[in-house]
Write an enzyme that holds these catalytic residues in place. Sequence first.
Site, PDB file in Angstrom:
ATOM      1  N   ASP A  44      12.582  12.682 -12.072  1.00 54.19           N
ATOM      2  CA  ASP A  44      13.548  13.719 -11.692  1.00 54.19           C
ATOM      3  C   ASP A  44      14.744  13.133 -10.951  1.00 54.19           C
ATOM      4  OD1 ASP A  44      12.236  13.107  -9.291  1.00 54.19           O
ATOM      5  OD2 ASP A  44      12.730  15.087  -8.475  1.00 54.19           O
ATOM      6  N   SER A  81       7.411   6.237  -2.568  1.00 55.42           N
ATOM      7  CA  SER A  81       6.883   6.718  -1.281  1.00 55.42           C
ATOM      8  C   SER A  81       5.679   5.890  -0.841  1.00 55.42           C
ATOM      9  CB  SER A  81       6.476   8.184  -1.423  1.00 55.42           C
ATOM     10  OG  SER A  81       5.626   8.538  -0.354  1.00 55.42           O
ATOM     11  N   ASP A 124       6.814   9.885 -12.352  1.00 55.41           N
ATOM     12  CA  ASP A 124       7.233   9.846 -10.961  1.00 55.41           C
ATOM     13  C   ASP A 124       6.436  10.940 -10.259  1.00 55.41           C
ATOM     14  OD1 ASP A 124       8.828   9.452  -8.621  1.00 55.41           O
ATOM     15  OD2 ASP A 124       9.966  11.241  -9.202  1.00 55.41           O
ATOM     16  N   GLY A 172      14.521   9.287  -4.640  1.00 50.81           N
ATOM     17  CA  GLY A 172      13.920   8.299  -5.535  1.00 50.81           C
ATOM     18  C   GLY A 172      13.995   6.875  -5.030  1.00 50.81           C
ATOM     19  N   ARG A 215      12.539   4.002   1.231  1.00 53.76           N
ATOM     20  CA  ARG A 215      13.067   4.595   2.452  1.00 53.76           C
ATOM     21  C   ARG A 215      14.254   3.812   3.038  1.00 53.76           C
ATOM     22  NH1 ARG A 215       8.097   5.704   4.155  1.00 53.76           N
ATOM     23  NH2 ARG A 215       8.058   3.904   5.492  1.00 53.76           N
ATOM     24  N   ASP A 221       7.068  12.641  -6.702  1.00 56.10           N
ATOM     25  CA  ASP A 221       7.781  13.720  -6.022  1.00 56.10           C
ATOM     26  C   ASP A 221       8.781  14.372  -6.967  1.00 56.10           C
ATOM     27  OD1 ASP A 221       6.436  12.716  -3.873  1.00 56.10           O
ATOM     28  OD2 ASP A 221       8.125  11.479  -3.208  1.00 56.10           O
TER      29      ASP A 221
END
Lengths: 941, 292
Positions: free
Chosen positions: A192, A134, A18, A65, A68, A20
């Site tokens: 995360d 993202s 992942d 995660g 949006r 971010d």
Amino acid sequence: MSAVLAGVSLAFDAAIFDMDGVLTRTARLHAAAWKALFDDLLRRREGEGFRPFDEQADYRAYVDGKPRREGVRSFLRARGIDLDGAAQQALAQRKDALFERALHAQGVETFASSLALVRALRERGVKTAVVTSSRHGREVLAAAGIDALFDARLDGIDLDERGLAGKPDPDMFVAAVEALQSTPARALVFEDAVAGVQAGRRGGFGLVVGVDRGDNAQALAQGGADLVIGDLGELDVQRLDDAFHARQETMAWEVEEEGYDPARERQMETLFAVGNGYLGVRGALDVPPPGSQCDLFVAGIYDRKRPDLPYSEIEFLAPERGEDPYAELVSLPFPFVLAAAVDGEALDFAGPHGIELRRTLDLKRGVLEIDALYETGAGRRTRVRTRRCASLADPHLLLQDALATAENHFAEVTLSASLEQPALAQRHPHLERVEHAHDGDVEIARYATRASGFEICLASRVWREGEAMRRLVSVFTSRDGPDPRAAALGHVRARAQRFDALMAAHEAAWAAFWQRADIRVPGRPSVEQALRFGSYHLRLPAGDDPRVSIGARALTGRAYEGHVFWDVEIFMLPFHLHTDPARARTLLLFRHATLEGARRRARELGQRGACFAWESNIAGDDVTPTKIVLKSSGKEIPIFTGRQQIHVTADVAYAVWRYWDATQDEDFLAGPGAQILFETARFWAGRTVPDGPRRRIRDVVGPDEYHHGVTDNAYTNWMARFNLERAAWAAQRLNVHAAEAQEWQGVAAALHCPQPGADGVIEQFEGFFELADHPLSRQERFKAPVARLFDWERVNRMKVIKQADVLMLPMLFPDEFSDAVVAANYRYYEPLTDHGSSLSPAVHAAIAARLGFEDDAQRYWKESLWLDLSNKMDNSTLGIHAAAMGGTWQALVFGWLGVRFGDGGPRIDPLAAQRLPPSWRRVALTLAWRGRSYPLEVTRP
Amino acid sequence: MSDFACLLLPLDASPGSARAADTALWLAERLGATLHVLHATTHPLPAAEALERLRAKGAGRAHVVVHQPSGDPQAAVLEAIQTHRVDLVVMSARGASLQTGADTARALGGVACAVLERTPVPVVLLPSRHRAPLPWTSMLAAASGEPAADEALDAAARMAASLRLRVTVVHIEDGDAQAPALGAYADAPHHEVPKRFEHLVHRGLTRRTAEEAHCVDEVLLRRGDAATVLLAEAAQRHSSVVALGWRGALGAGRAQVFKRLLLEAECALLVVRRPNHAARARLKVGSEIDDG
């Protein structure tokens, strides 16, 4: 292919990161953008007193995660804000603009330790990918100058363009692993966010690493992270490889289902059954959904046949089966029923609130765990985790515990247990309720069977320990003693509050079992898992009560009504014989206990001695119908097996001899064993008929049930001869029945046992070679059409067989036939076999493995090993195939490994090492033989 | 109120399309549903007048809403299904295209095709030879073990429960040539086949209450060509409607049973498409764990 650079091969070859929070520190920028967005919205709607967006808690719970728009929807729902699609879309766009502004103003920070691990993995040949929801993924990677570190990159734009579902759906990870030309099973995931960890788990990734950037470790672990670390600097390639292997070891000890599919629910209920020989409970959810077949079965509790439910009319009728009081295994009420509610709203996974479901059968401990997440009004998430088992240490005892956790709300969560069974007449038509009452803190439910007159009592005691609910249920029946109520009540009272100790005793009993029964195939967790699953299900129905045996679908389903077939002696018994001989003895004692029924049956057939029932009930009576009728057309289909499949009688005698050979149990031989051998020999002496100097056996059905009324079925005659010879041998040894022994010897010597012809092929029965050819189409193999049932007369004249028949002989008498003869018969019969029986693939695997026919051996072995435990087939809806599991075990032990027993104990065929399946490095197991346990292993050279 | 709260009846002012009006009005009344009548036209009329022109009189107690958008009829129908959250479309298999003779080889008009192929909503379709009378009296449903058939049985049971109809379920074995739906390893067929047969029906009813499931009062096993058997059973039982699942592709060689029923059936068809996102349950076994 594994990555192999730097000398040592790794178990994985792909790693997915992942972005971010794992590689880059954009989480802070994202959280700030979300906060600016939502706080502005909340202020406008609620004025200055609004509850602001929390950059820690709200960020993690609702937006982290997720794509949006999903983040917007999730947070709004949690705050009870109802906006239309366009307004949500506008918010999502504004969040994007806020983030972009911050990105350009502040730049991207990266985690140096993460990048170091990426580089180290790449040096070892591991392919790497980065996956992010993202839409700025590529921009961020470029801004950070790290895009060259990845072989594949997927971001929010790919998600939209390719129509991939966002996390926690595993779509993106799966797409990434495909881009790396690997598979989920060989890939690592670093995440995360809880949604990302869940996606890794659901996608079946080999190892899921959760990166806890602060106070999130428990949620990550609960979401399915195998390993939770604070920073990737804590890891190196070696530690990952170790963790990967450890995860494989764990997976090989459990069977896990992720998700919920109502059409497959009955299959899952079968697979996830628990039991202990005394009873079996299907693996239904704690709150059984409508349509669940959530049965409890107690071995030996049978009743008169009841009409099929729930449809009032069903196409098939077996008209003459009305009266036997022990005709079918009784479905008893599910003892693990729980009710859970949030603020008075009932939780039921099949209803509108079920979000996530994970059902895990821990084979090592014999414990079923169910983890269900529900979402009720206003986005309230509640998790209910339960455990259950049927104590292997105390067969009358069931244990259950449950914990309900409110994940994001303070509404009242209630959890309760009850033995109440509201629709008893409909769901359990064999039962009458005798009592449902409370005696102090114990709830009692008592039932009686309508025709057989058994009484069954369940006593349940529930208490709280901290947040958890704990529960014991004791089960006794009138077969255990005169007062099952007092027994159950006393039993559950005596054990109150000792949950952990009772659980520990149960686990210790399973540990002892695995010490004798476990089979290791290092490096092949899926094979170990399937073998353990088979051993688990072979153990479940094997108890200590010689008045019962094992039905065709054990204690896991209603099908076959609990009837006992040759499956027990020929297919299941060798497993018990060489792992826990006492169980094998108990199973044979059942045949001894039902000798009177077998004598009755022989008399009905006009014979002396004892003839065991083809489908036996607990009294030894045959409960095979003679026909079934299609209700709508009146068409009758005769069933010949009940009267003609008499080889079962010799199969029992064969098992008696095998048991004696493997245990030298003189007491058994001198008592029950000899009685079985003598009585069955008496039956054969009369059932064989003279024809000139020879004797023959007419009008039988062999293992191949497509042909009836045949003469001199090779399998039946060989088995009958063996039966006669062993009876004569036992009589001489015990110095009894001398005259009869001589007669049995004479009959055995005269009995025509078809021998290999010039081409080595043994004719299955007289005239088989002259039957009409029927070239089998591909579709017909393994999926024998129902037409075989309707066209029974036509099939009887065709050269197509249902299952191994002649090929059973080298399985049971391996040393009687040369490899050349076995090969000739395999080549002749295998193409004629449509495998209409689940017993067939294992026998073919065993024979093909012995002969070194590698492709066939593997194909049949896989078919048999994963017969029940498969995503592709729906075989286990009606109950597990216990005999196929026993056959699979035999295919491994006697086929692949070629085990034979001698004075020094068991020994593996020296050629076994060469013919192991190519992906197996080593096989290790333990076999019991004449009072000792022998560890055995074979390693590929 | 039933699960079918919102019905859509697309009309095109042709006698062909109007053949569905009586059925739609009857269903709306019996189901307590709102019936949206849609006619794409550049010349909208007052509602009552429009219904008369469309040969959809006799609304009775049904709640009817008339829509007369301008523009492409297919687009209008698809949009209406979304906008009004339509639970069931009732339509004639062919409307104006039957009169104009366009593409006579096809049993389905353009609007019907669009609805079937591009939306998941169940459709009551009246084939060109439809002549079963109202009220409906019985339903026939085909069970095959496929997800589409499960979905159709589910819809059939929901509808039958609301309409108080009895459902006969028929499973058709295709003989030797086809892989059997009843599955592999029928060890002792007199045990397995009846139980699997029951499961075949159960699969489609897992989401139904016991009461709804009890609409199924007969389960038949038949052998032969599926379309031929369904047509014969429907004719013999005077079934008002046949419920049928389909996979969602109408191209050449696809949906053969459905196409034959369209051409030959004299009763209504309840056509239900395989769900797009079938419920997923995965076992972590075999190749999910390793791929050796």
